[in-house]
Design an enzyme around this catalytic site. Structure first.
Site, PDB file in Angstrom:
ATOM      1  N   SER A  49       0.854  -1.193   0.000  1.00 12.83           N
ATOM      2  CA  SER A  49       0.000   0.000   0.000  1.00 12.83           C
ATOM      3  C   SER A  49       0.884   1.235   0.000  1.00 12.83           C
ATOM      4  O   SER A  49       1.671   1.449   0.926  1.00 12.83           O
ATOM      5  CB  SER A  49      -0.877   0.019   1.247  1.00 12.83           C
ATOM      6  OG  SER A  49      -1.389   1.326   1.428  1.00 12.83           O
ATOM      7  N   HIS A  74      -1.211  -1.240  -4.286  1.00 11.21           N
ATOM      8  CA  HIS A  74      -2.468  -0.959  -3.570  1.00 11.21           C
ATOM      9  C   HIS A  74      -2.565   0.548  -3.345  1.00 11.21           C
ATOM     10  O   HIS A  74      -1.665   1.169  -2.773  1.00 11.21           O
ATOM     11  CB  HIS A  74      -2.492  -1.724  -2.251  1.00 11.21           C
ATOM     12  CG  HIS A  74      -3.804  -1.633  -1.541  1.00 11.21           C
ATOM     13  ND1 HIS A  74      -4.902  -2.376  -1.902  1.00 11.21           N
ATOM     14  CD2 HIS A  74      -4.200  -0.876  -0.477  1.00 11.21           C
ATOM     15  CE1 HIS A  74      -5.917  -2.093  -1.103  1.00 11.21           C
ATOM     16  NE2 HIS A  74      -5.515  -1.179  -0.222  1.00 11.21           N
ATOM     17  N   MET A  87     -11.236  -6.165   5.339  1.00 12.07           N
ATOM     18  CA  MET A  87     -10.424  -5.258   6.153  1.00 12.07           C
ATOM     19  C   MET A  87     -10.104  -5.944   7.481  1.00 12.07           C
ATOM     20  O   MET A  87     -10.999  -6.469   8.151  1.00 12.07           O
ATOM     21  CB  MET A  87     -11.184  -3.957   6.458  1.00 12.07           C
ATOM     22  CG  MET A  87     -11.424  -3.041   5.280  1.00 12.07           C
ATOM     23  SD  MET A  87      -9.956  -2.596   4.343  1.00 12.07           S
ATOM     24  CE  MET A  87      -8.965  -1.740   5.578  1.00 12.07           C
ATOM     25  N   HIS A 133      -8.439   1.046  -3.898  1.00 12.65           N
ATOM     26  CA  HIS A 133      -9.335   0.783  -2.762  1.00 12.65           C
ATOM     27  C   HIS A 133     -10.024   2.095  -2.420  1.00 12.65           C
ATOM     28  O   HIS A 133      -9.414   2.995  -1.847  1.00 12.65           O
ATOM     29  CB  HIS A 133      -8.476   0.249  -1.595  1.00 12.65           C
ATOM     30  CG  HIS A 133      -9.218   0.091  -0.313  1.00 12.65           C
ATOM     31  ND1 HIS A 133      -8.575  -0.151   0.892  1.00 12.65           N
ATOM     32  CD2 HIS A 133     -10.546   0.128  -0.026  1.00 12.65           C
ATOM     33  CE1 HIS A 133      -9.469  -0.258   1.849  1.00 12.65           C
ATOM     34  NE2 HIS A 133     -10.669  -0.083   1.325  1.00 12.65           N
ATOM     35  N   ASP A 137      -4.780   3.572  -1.862  1.00 15.11           N
ATOM     36  CA  ASP A 137      -5.823   3.879  -0.884  1.00 15.11           C
ATOM     37  C   ASP A 137      -6.390   5.279  -1.074  1.00 15.11           C
ATOM     38  O   ASP A 137      -5.683   6.272  -0.893  1.00 15.11           O
ATOM     39  CB  ASP A 137      -5.248   3.759   0.536  1.00 15.11           C
ATOM     40  CG  ASP A 137      -5.045   2.311   0.947  1.00 15.11           C
ATOM     41  OD1 ASP A 137      -5.988   1.514   0.796  1.00 15.11           O
ATOM     42  OD2 ASP A 137      -3.931   1.982   1.413  1.00 15.11           O
ATOM     43  N   MET A 162     -12.228   4.330  -0.350  1.00 13.83           N
ATOM     44  CA  MET A 162     -12.861   4.560   0.949  1.00 13.83           C
ATOM     45  C   MET A 162     -13.544   5.916   0.840  1.00 13.83           C
ATOM     46  O   MET A 162     -13.103   6.917   1.440  1.00 13.83           O
ATOM     47  CB  MET A 162     -11.801   4.532   2.062  1.00 13.83           C
ATOM     48  CG  MET A 162     -11.280   3.131   2.340  1.00 13.83           C
ATOM     49  SD  MET A 162      -9.705   3.120   3.212  1.00 13.83           S
ATOM     50  CE  MET A 162      -8.573   3.210   1.816  1.00 13.83           C
ATOM     51  N   ASP A 211      -6.479  -6.655   4.164  1.00  8.32           N
ATOM     52  CA  ASP A 211      -5.860  -5.324   4.223  1.00  8.32           C
ATOM     53  C   ASP A 211      -5.839  -4.823   5.660  1.00  8.32           C
ATOM     54  O   ASP A 211      -6.894  -4.621   6.262  1.00  8.32           O
ATOM     55  CB  ASP A 211      -6.684  -4.374   3.330  1.00  8.32           C
ATOM     56  CG  ASP A 211      -6.067  -2.999   3.199  1.00  8.32           C
ATOM     57  OD1 ASP A 211      -4.946  -2.779   3.707  1.00  8.32           O
ATOM     58  OD2 ASP A 211      -6.711  -2.134   2.574  1.00  8.32           O
ATOM     59  N   MET A 244      -8.993   7.995   0.264  1.00  9.31           N
ATOM     60  CA  MET A 244      -9.795   8.363   1.447  1.00  9.31           C
ATOM     61  C   MET A 244     -10.320   9.781   1.265  1.00  9.31           C
ATOM     62  O   MET A 244      -9.600  10.662   0.785  1.00  9.31           O
ATOM     63  CB  MET A 244      -8.927   8.304   2.702  1.00  9.31           C
ATOM     64  CG  MET A 244      -8.275   6.946   2.923  1.00  9.31           C
ATOM     65  SD  MET A 244      -7.409   6.911   4.486  1.00  9.31           S
ATOM     66  CE  MET A 244      -6.574   5.324   4.358  1.00  9.31           C
TER      67      MET A 244
END
Ligand code: DX5
Ligand code: ZN
Length: 233
Positions: free
Chosen positions: A10, A35, A139, A68, A37, A70, A181, A39
């Protein structure tokens, strides 16, 4: 299981000032996926990176970018990430009003699609969309930050997910990758893979290594060795 283990560092824990160099280094060191992320300071209490950064790193790697999300809402970002070079897009089902439609939207944009379940989110969210999933991401921390500790109740959940995925495949369904993850380290990856994961995200474990090149390779080799050792038990 050990033979097919995929490692997805990540970049949340990477040095953002040198992001191009960092993603090149993890590919060179043996990573299978990047990966990524995302957010939004709404679905999770943190704010990170978006499609512009995905587009910027795309030319630096040949391995797939595993986005991913979020974020809430989800749908508007999908075309943007697809255009930015994402290969896999996963989202949290609580963040979409129409989960089946969002999965279709990801496929319509040429990406692989998956759901992400938080530690307290029941596994049965996947039951009626199994045929639309390329990935299920469990998760093992509450999403929002790197460097948290692995939540142990993920292990029985992984076993249950593995059973559902295997039953789906045995009935002629498409393959579904099972990713974990959060808090994955050399001391727990063996149990995680033994419980059924075939893809592991590792943020602080990889990027916390001492030097860019040799350090990343050594950590990833250690993770693979720990996973394989447990598989032989
Ligand atoms: C958490 C992120 C993770 C995180 C993992 O919300 O989704 O991908 O970066 O970091 P580590 O491996 O440090 O727990
Ligand atoms: Zn993640």
């Amino acid at each position: 299981m050990a033979q097919t283990l995929r490692l997805a560092p990540s970049i949340l824990s990477a040095d953002f000032v040198r992001l191009g160099e960092e993603v090149r280094a993890i590919e060179k060191a043996g990573a299978d996926l990047v990966h990524f992320d995302v957010m939004d300071n709404h679905y999770v209490p943190n704010l990170t990176i978006g499609p512009l950064v995905c587009e910027a790193i795309r030319p630096h790697v040949t391995i797939p970018i595993d986005v991913h999300l979020m974020v809430e809402p989800v749908d508007a970002l999908i075309p943007l990430f697809a255009r930015a070079g994402a290969n896999i897009i996963t989202f949290h089902p609580e963040a979409s009003r129409h989960v089946d439609r969002t999965l279709q939207l990801i496929h319509d944009h040429g990406c692989k699609a998956g759901l992400v379940l938080n530690p307290a989110t029941p596994l049965d969210w996947i039951d009626h969309v199994m045929d639309r999933l390329d990935m299920l991401l469990l998760m093992s921390v509450n999403p929002g930050f790197g460097g948290q500790s692995f939540i142990a109740s993920t292990l029985p959940k992984l076993q249950a997910a593995r059973k559902k995925i295997d039953a789906h495949a045995a009935a002629g369904g498409q393959p579904i990758w099972l990713e974990v993850d959060g808090g994955v380290k050399t001391d727990n990856i063996g149990q995680i893979v033994a419980a059924g994961a075939d893809t592991c995200v590792a943020g602080s474990a990889v990027f916390g290594a001492p030097d860019a090149d040799g350090g990343y390779r050594a950590v990833m080799q250690a993770l693979r060795r720990a996973a394989a050792a447990k598989a032989r038990d």
